[in-house]
Structure formats: structure tokens, C-alpha cells
Design a protein around this motif. Structure first.
Motif, PDB file in Angstrom:
ATOM      1  N   ASP A   3       1.248   0.910   7.176  1.00 47.60           N
ATOM      2  CA  ASP A   3       0.226   1.674   6.840  1.00 47.60           C
ATOM      3  C   ASP A   3      -0.059   2.136   5.605  1.00 47.60           C
ATOM      4  N   LEU A   4       0.599   1.073   4.280  1.00 44.23           N
ATOM      5  CA  LEU A   4       0.523   1.353   3.020  1.00 44.23           C
ATOM      6  C   LEU A   4      -0.725   1.168   2.057  1.00 44.23           C
ATOM      7  N   LYS A   5      -1.285   0.471   2.870  1.00 46.07           N
ATOM      8  CA  LYS A   5      -3.153  -0.407   2.296  1.00 46.07           C
ATOM      9  C   LYS A   5      -3.517   1.416   2.858  1.00 46.07           C
ATOM     10  N   THR A   6      -4.160   1.637   3.558  1.00 37.41           N
ATOM     11  CA  THR A   6      -4.705   2.736   4.264  1.00 37.41           C
ATOM     12  C   THR A   6      -4.409   4.753   4.067  1.00 37.41           C
ATOM     13  N   GLY A   7      -3.459   4.584   2.960  1.00 41.03           N
ATOM     14  CA  GLY A   7      -2.966   5.503   2.644  1.00 41.03           C
ATOM     15  C   GLY A   7      -2.498   6.581   3.279  1.00 41.03           C
ATOM     16  N   LEU A 320       7.840   6.760  -7.765  1.00 42.24           N
ATOM     17  CA  LEU A 320       6.958   5.815  -7.921  1.00 42.24           C
ATOM     18  C   LEU A 320       6.262   5.508  -7.542  1.00 42.24           C
ATOM     19  N   HIS A 321       5.440   6.279  -7.703  1.00 47.09           N
ATOM     20  CA  HIS A 321       3.409   5.705  -7.454  1.00 47.09           C
ATOM     21  C   HIS A 321       3.045   6.095  -8.955  1.00 47.09           C
ATOM     22  N   THR A 322       4.401   6.050 -10.363  1.00 45.86           N
ATOM     23  CA  THR A 322       4.002   6.767 -11.631  1.00 45.86           C
ATOM     24  C   THR A 322       2.620   5.806 -12.397  1.00 45.86           C
ATOM     25  N   PRO A 323       3.560   4.840 -11.707  1.00 46.51           N
ATOM     26  CA  PRO A 323       1.947   3.459 -12.726  1.00 46.51           C
ATOM     27  C   PRO A 323       0.599   3.859 -11.755  1.00 46.51           C
ATOM     28  N   GLY A 324       0.464   3.958 -10.965  1.00 42.49           N
ATOM     29  CA  GLY A 324      -0.616   4.167 -10.208  1.00 42.49           C
ATOM     30  C   GLY A 324      -1.481   5.482 -10.555  1.00 42.49           C
ATOM     31  N   GLY A 421      -5.990   0.214 -20.989  1.00 46.74           N
ATOM     32  CA  GLY A 421      -6.006  -1.269 -19.853  1.00 46.74           C
ATOM     33  C   GLY A 421      -5.102  -1.664 -18.424  1.00 46.74           C
ATOM     34  N   MET A 422      -3.869  -1.104 -19.526  1.00 47.82           N
ATOM     35  CA  MET A 422      -2.583  -1.449 -18.425  1.00 47.82           C
ATOM     36  C   MET A 422      -2.784  -0.200 -17.141  1.00 47.82           C
ATOM     37  N   ALA A 423      -3.154   0.662 -17.338  1.00 44.25           N
ATOM     38  CA  ALA A 423      -3.486   1.732 -16.432  1.00 44.25           C
ATOM     39  C   ALA A 423      -4.201   1.393 -15.295  1.00 44.25           C
ATOM     40  N   ILE A 424      -5.505   0.585 -15.596  1.00 46.44           N
ATOM     41  CA  ILE A 424      -6.528   0.400 -14.707  1.00 46.44           C
ATOM     42  C   ILE A 424      -5.608  -0.536 -14.364  1.00 46.44           C
ATOM     43  N   ASP A 425      -5.616  -1.197 -14.640  1.00 46.15           N
ATOM     44  CA  ASP A 425      -5.029  -1.970 -13.543  1.00 46.15           C
ATOM     45  C   ASP A 425      -3.301  -1.795 -12.972  1.00 46.15           C
ATOM     46  N   ALA A 426      -3.034  -1.183 -12.915  1.00 48.24           N
ATOM     47  CA  ALA A 426      -1.946  -0.451 -12.137  1.00 48.24           C
ATOM     48  C   ALA A 426      -2.672   0.774 -10.793  1.00 48.24           C
ATOM     49  N   GLU A 428      -5.348   0.000  -9.564  1.00 48.73           N
ATOM     50  CA  GLU A 428      -5.803  -1.098  -8.707  1.00 48.73           C
ATOM     51  C   GLU A 428      -4.831  -1.299  -7.902  1.00 48.73           C
ATOM     52  N   ALA A 429      -3.503  -1.974  -8.039  1.00 47.82           N
ATOM     53  CA  ALA A 429      -2.339  -2.071  -7.600  1.00 47.82           C
ATOM     54  C   ALA A 429      -1.580  -1.620  -6.999  1.00 47.82           C
ATOM     55  N   ASP A 430      -2.063  -0.028  -6.491  1.00 44.09           N
ATOM     56  CA  ASP A 430      -0.957   0.988  -5.770  1.00 44.09           C
ATOM     57  C   ASP A 430      -2.256   0.572  -4.342  1.00 44.09           C
TER      58      ASP A 430
END
Length: 473
Positions: A3-7, A320-324, A421-426, A428-430
Motif C-alpha cells: 500500500d505504498l500509494k496510500t502511505g 530513500l525518501h530524501t528526494p520526496g 523545480g526538481m524538488a517539486i517533481d520529486a 509528487e513522484a514519491d
């Protein structure tokens, strides 16, 4: 972890709490208990406070407040303080003219006071402060009475409660808030390529500042422990670690203290992440430990520097969640200039190590994980929420960070954003973090950050003019 998509369970718990329409009524009932009213009334009378700031934390790490004569405290405890809802998003208007967070027609929210947070302010004994929790008003019907997810101070409290219920652990933290002061008498003269750090002569220049900041902090129940001079006009004053939500609240209070001291002394105080090239930026390292009762489970008695298995799982989750989470840890355009300036002790990768200052997470002492990515402009409530979610993922999935300098493939593939800008994309991607956090929070935070990035991208800077005015044939 499923259930990654639901946190996972982290996200499920927050959704359950935020759906509770009885939260406002329970809070108001607790406020109006006779013993609560009597205790607050006694404190107000004993201290001589005549005016009270009823304050709420915003999504942008600021504090908004209304001032109320102290004799009306009973009314405020039962009714709350009304603010326009966009106050929680710092009343920021987008480039298109939209008031972010609901527009001009957004309904008000009600801030219910938390009487236990009452404090007299040291710079004016007639002035006090009480923090409030933000709710949608009960008169909204089926949508009323709920905790508003944009109140990150309240959200951290409930997120931490859920984390502890599920893991049996409490997150404690101590922050290292660096900041820059400038004004008459604070100028530094040094040899080329010589750091002014630690020199007592530079501390002496800051003496009027640190004496006031420390004394005001002590008055407000900070256990101030040490401080040092780090770069031109930059000092760091530290206080004792505590539960994450207490530490975060002290950080926002510390900013108010510093701004007040600057006003009194006729100087400027800034928490800007990177004021100058070639000088150290203003970081806000988060020193983290996990406790089960009186036991620090990041410590197991070994003398050599190390990380316990629990610490390794937590570290892996954070890496693992540093980008997000970078959009939270480095929340401004200027934040990323701190990582670009080589040789200034700011990390730029998702790595960890033992007593080395170039990594994202440093074990500088047994029992403590120093998370080095946040800067001094961070919303400390939001940073701790994202760290809790990341740590819980690491613990539940038993994630492995690898050894220092030898990351596991999963961690080795992590790319840390180096622009907003890259942080905004990351962000959303997490999928895990997006599912773990309230939808309204992430949606509006993204709107604020996209607007900030667009404003920056649309500016013509002096650097561009100098580079291209004559140079382009």
C-alpha cells in the motif's frame, strides 16, 4: 511494504483523524472545564499579563495571531479566534492573482486556544501568548468541526501520537538553527581563506545579541546549552533536545525571539538559507533519536561509533525518501544555493556516515542521528512529520541503508534534487509520502511552491545581464 500509494498505516491514521467532525467540540469541552478556566485565570493574574497573542502556525513556518485583552480569555477558550482560511497559507497570492488556499471567498477557520501553552513574553511582561489549533467551524455542517490539515503544528502532534501507538517509539529531536546577523559593529575582518569560526573576538562582537537571545529563551523554558560563531555574522545557539513537537514549537518561538532582539538592538536577523556565496549557509540540522520509554533504541552501549539495527532501518527510510521530502527540507529557491557552494559543509547526496560532515545523515555520537539536509527556513512541524513517515516506512519494511560508503542498490539509486523545480517533481513522484500526507496539504503546498518557482524563473538577474548583455554577438 504494501500500500505504498496510500502511505501505509501512517496515511490511514491521519485520514481517520482528519475525518473526525467531533474534534472541535471535544477541544472546546476540555477548555471549559472549571479547573482549566481557574488555572489559566490564576496564571494571567499572577503574571500581570494584560494582552494575549492567540497564535496559529502557518504552512510557511510563520506565526499569525490576533491580540486580545487578557480579561476575555474565557470567551476565547469557548468560542475560538476567527481567521480567514488563507492565513494558513500566509495570505499568498499567485502570479495569476488567486489567493492561494481557497481564494477571497474561502470561509474562516476557528483557532481554539490550548490553555496549557500560555506563556508570558519576556520582552514585555504585559504581553502573553497562547497557541491555537485550527478547525473548520461546526456551522459548516457535515464538513465542520474537523482539524484543518494545513495546521502543521497540530498535524505533527497527531502524527506523532499515531507513530508511537503503532511502533511503541517516541521521536525526540534537537535542532541546530544557524542564522545570520548584520548591522553596525558586526563586521568581520579575516585573512584570505581563513574562517572566522569559534574566535572569541567574533563572539564578543555578538555578545549583546547572544545574551539577550539566551535570556529570553531561558525565560520561555528553553534549556539553552551552548552556542558558537561559525561564519561572517553567523551564530548558532542550541537548546536541549525534547519530544519532536516541543522542539518544533521552540524553533518557531526562537525565530520570534531573534527578530525581537534584532529590533531592540537595531540590527537585522535572517534565517535565509544561503545569504552569501563563499560563506557557509544557514542549516538547521535535526538531531534525532527514538525512545521506548526511558530507553534510547538508537543506542546499545557499544563504545565505537555505530548505528543499531533500528537506527539503520530509520536511516534507510529517511534516505530513500530524501528526494520526496526535499521540498520540505529545502523549501525556497535560495535553499538549493546552499548545496551548490562546494566546500561549505552542506550535503548534496543521499548517504550516511560516521562523524563526517559531507553526508546527509551523520552519526556524530552514539544514540543520535544527525539529519543535515534541512535549512534554517524550514517549517519544523512539517519536517518532523515527513521524517516520522519516512522513519516508519524504514522500520516497518526493515529497510537497509548499507554501510557507510557502500549503500544498498535501492539507496544508491536515490538522486537528490538540487533546484526547487526538481524538488517539486520529486515531491509528487514519491507515492508513499504523497499517500501518507493529507491531500489538501500536499495540493496547496505544491501550489505555493510552483508559484514561487515560476516567479524565480521569470526574473532577469544581474548575473544574466553581466553574462549576456555584451557577450552575445
Amino acid at each position: 511494504m504494501k500500500d505504498l500509494k496510500t502511505g501505509g498505516r501512517f496515511g490511514a491514521h491521519l485520514r481517520e483523524v482528519l475525518a473526525d467532525t467531533s474534534a472541535f467540540d471535544r477541544h472546546r469541552e476540555a477548555n471549559l472545564r472549571p479547573e482549566v478556566l481557574a488555572e489559566l485565570g490564576e496564571k494571567i493574574e499572577r503574571t500581570g499579563v494584560k494582552y494575549i497573542y492567540f497564535a496559529v502556525a502557518t504552512l510557511g513556518a510563520r506565526t499569525v495571531a490576533k491580540v486580545v485583552p487578557a480579561e476575555h480569555y474565557k470567551r476565547m477558550l469557548g468560542k475560538g479566534i476567527a481567521f480567514h482560511r488563507t492565513a494558513l497559507t500566509d495570505l499568498q497570492t499567485s502570479r495569476e492573482g488567486e489567493l492561494i488556499g481557497g481564494g477571497i471567498d474561502a470561509h474562516e477557520f476557528w483557532g481554539l486556544p490550548e490553555p496549557e501553552t500560555f506563556q508570558q513574553l519576556p520582552w514585555d511582561p504585559e504581553l502573553g501568548r497562547i497557541f491555537c489549533t485550527a478547525y473548520d467551524p461546526p456551522h459548516l455542517g457535515k464538513d465542520g468541526g474537523r482539524l484543518i490539515p494545513l495546521d502543521t503544528r497540530a498535524l505533527l502532534r497527531v502524527a506523532h501520537q499515531g507513530f508511537t501507538e503503532r511502533t511503541g517509539l517516541e521521536l525526540r529531536s534537537g535542532l541546530e538553527p544557524e542564522m545570520t546577523w548584520r548591522g553596525p559593529g558586526l563586521e568581520v575582518i579575516a585573512k584570505d581563506d581563513q574562517s572566522p569560526a569559534y574566535q572569541v573576538e567574533n563572539l564578543e562582537k555578538m555578545r549583546p545579541i547572544f545574551k539577550k537571545v539566551i535570556s529570553y529563551g531561558q525565560f520561555l523554558d528553553f534549556n539553552m546549552i551552548q552556542g558558537d560563531y561559525e561564519d561572517d555574522g553567523q551564530i548558532e545557539l542550541n537548546w536541549e533536545y525534547d519530544k519532536a513537537e516541543i522542539t518544533a514549537q521552540r524553533m518557531t518561538t526562537y525565530r520570534q525571539i531573534c527578530k525581537q532582539v534584532a529590533r531592540e538592538l537595531g540590527v537585522e536577523a535572517s534565517f535565509m538559507a544561503k545569504p552569501y556565496n563563499g560563506k557557509m549557509g544557514n542549516g538547521c540540522h535535526h538531531n534525532l533519536s527514538l525512545w521506548r520509554g526511558d530507553e534510547n533504541v538508537v543506542e546499545d552501549g557499544r563504545v565505537e561509533l555505530h548505528a543499531t539495527e533500528t537506527a539503520r532501518n530509520a536511516i534507510a527510510g529517511m534516505l530513500l525518501h530524501t528526494p520526496g521530502s526535499m521540498l520540505v527540507m529545502g523549501s525556497t529557491v535560495n535553499s538549493y544555493k546552499r548545496y551548490w557552494d562546494a566546500g561549505q559543509f552542506a550535503p548534496s547526496g543521499a548517504d550516511w556516515g560516521l562523524d563526517t560532515r559531507g553526508v546527509a545523515i551523520r552519526i556524530s555520537a552514539n544514540g543520535r542521528m544527525e539529519y543535515r539536509l534541512p535549512d534554517a527556513s524550514v517549517n519544523p512541524y512539517l519536517s518532523h512529520i515527513y521524517l516520522l513517515a519516512s522513519i516508519e516506512h524504514g522500520l516497518e519494511a526493515a529497510l537497509d541503508p548499507g554501510d557507510p560508503g557502500q549503500p544498498t542498490p535501492e539507496i544508491a539509486d536515490v538522486v537528490v534534487p538540487n533546484t526547487l523545480g526538481m524538488a517539486i517533481d520529486a515531491f509528487e513522484a514519491d507515492e508513499y509520502l504523497m499517500g501518507a500526507m493529507p491531500e489538501e496539504l500536499t495540493r496547496i503546498f505544491l501550489q505555493l511552491k510552483r508559484d514561487e518557482w515560476a516567479r524565480y524563473c521569470g526574473q532577469i538577474t544581474q548575473w544574466e545581464f553581466d553574462q549576456y548583455w555584451e557577450a552575445i554577438p
